[in-house]
Write an enzyme that holds these catalytic residues in place. Structure first.
Site, PDB file in Angstrom:
ATOM      1  CG  ASP A  42      65.000  22.866  -4.569  1.00 42.89           C
ATOM      2  OD1 ASP A  42      65.159  23.826  -5.348  1.00 42.89           O
ATOM      3  OD2 ASP A  42      65.781  22.619  -3.651  1.00 42.89           O
TER       4      ASP A  42
ATOM      5  CG  ASP B 239      70.067  20.806   6.820  1.00 42.87           C
ATOM      6  OD1 ASP B 239      70.523  20.978   5.663  1.00 42.87           O
ATOM      7  OD2 ASP B 239      68.841  20.679   7.047  1.00 42.87           O
TER       8      ASP B 239
ATOM      9  CG  HIS C 124      69.303  20.994   2.571  1.00 38.79           C
ATOM     10  ND1 HIS C 124      68.622  21.749   3.494  1.00 38.79           N
ATOM     11  CD2 HIS C 124      69.614  21.851   1.565  1.00 38.79           C
ATOM     12  CE1 HIS C 124      68.527  22.990   3.057  1.00 38.79           C
ATOM     13  NE2 HIS C 124      69.123  23.075   1.885  1.00 38.79           N
TER      14      HIS C 124
ATOM     15  CD  GLU D 131      65.736  20.129   5.219  1.00 42.35           C
ATOM     16  OE1 GLU D 131      66.985  20.059   5.257  1.00 42.35           O
ATOM     17  OE2 GLU D 131      65.103  21.159   5.523  1.00 42.35           O
TER      18      GLU D 131
END
Ligand code: GLP
Length: 261
Positions: free
Chosen positions: A67, A136, A138, A143
């Site tokens: 990413d 979270d 991810h 996400e």
């Protein structure tokens, strides 16, 4: 998913490095999927040591980063271009033309994302995908609520992730809201996935991803469907796992060749 609980982040990074090195030795033209974040730093350091001391050769290796932030100059210290060069690529011999990182400065982002997928396919697919995990759940920058079939695309970060990553910028204001990330479908196509997680702050994401239901609300849970995914965690990240003692016993009783010692 195989869960391996190590004594600490150092031994976990070393084990992960041995697994990656095995892939590179078996297949000198291997394709590596690289992650950023603080978690894989020990793994990269161990690979750099193996390159220096054991002549682990990356000259035919191809790399794809997971990413990158959109709109952030590549020379910005928090860009993933900078991160992966400083912490890994500047210290091994991957030829520059074999290094791929999503182009967060592209004029036509959808076209750049399609090109990235095409480059992964042209390289023969990813042999081993290194992953961290966000608090979270991810993976990459996929996400919660990301399609489990997603491919490389632009995503919007949650406030939680922007807050978590603010430590690399000058306060939360500086964290870009948009990123390019390879998709969960792209990650699932890798022949092996190695997910690393360390520290108490990851314990909840780890238990949800490894032992909870498969759901787009916890993107890493998609790895439960992966035929060759290993999670290498430290004791703190493992402390909410229901089957922790089973994972420990299983690993301790494997033959040494299966323990990659
Ligand atoms: C970022 C990256 C992820 C990484 C996560 C966890 O959001 N895009 O690939 O797994 O951070 O970071 P850390 O390893 O620093 O906890």
């Amino acid at each position: 998913m195989e869960v391996i609980i190590c004594d600490d982040a150092g031994s976990a990074g070393l084990l992960a490095a041995r697994l990656v090195a095995e892939v590179v030795r078996d297949k000198p033209g291997a394709v590596l999927g690289l992650a950023t974040g603080s978690t894989p730093l020990g793994l990269y350091q161990a690979l750099i040591e193996m390159h220096r001391r054991e002549a682990l050769d990356f000259s035919r290796v191809t790399t794809f980063n997971l990413d990158e932030y959109v709109g952030l100059p590549v020379e910005h210290p928090a860009s993933y271009h900078s991160f992966i060069r400083i912490n890994f690529l500047d210290h091994v011999n991957v030829p520059p033309e074999r290094i791929h990182i999503p182009d967060g400065l592209a004029d036509d982002i959808p076209a750049a994302c399609r090109r990235y997928e095409a480059e992964i396919a042209a390289a023969g697919g990813i042999d081993v995908q290194i992953l961290g995990i966000g608090a979270d759940g991810h993976i990459g920058f996929n996400e919660p609520s990301s399609s489990l079939a997603s491919r490389t695309r632009i995503k919007t970060l949650t406030e939680e992730t922007r807050g978590d990553n603010a430590r690399f910028f000058d306060g939360a204001v500086g964290v870009p809201s948009h990123v390019i990330t390879i998709g969960i479908g792209t990650i699932m196509d890798a022949r092996m996935c190695l997910l690393l997680a360390f520290g108490e702050g990851k314990a909840e994401a780890v238990v949800k991803a490894m032992e909870g239901p498969v759901t787009s609300m916890v993107p890493a849970s998609a790895l439960q469907f992966h035929p060759n995914a290993k999670a290498i965690v430290d004791g703190a990240a493992a402390n909410r796992l229901q089957l922790a003692s089973y994972y420990r016993w299983t690993y301790e009783h494997k033959p040494s060749w299966q323990r990659h010692e």
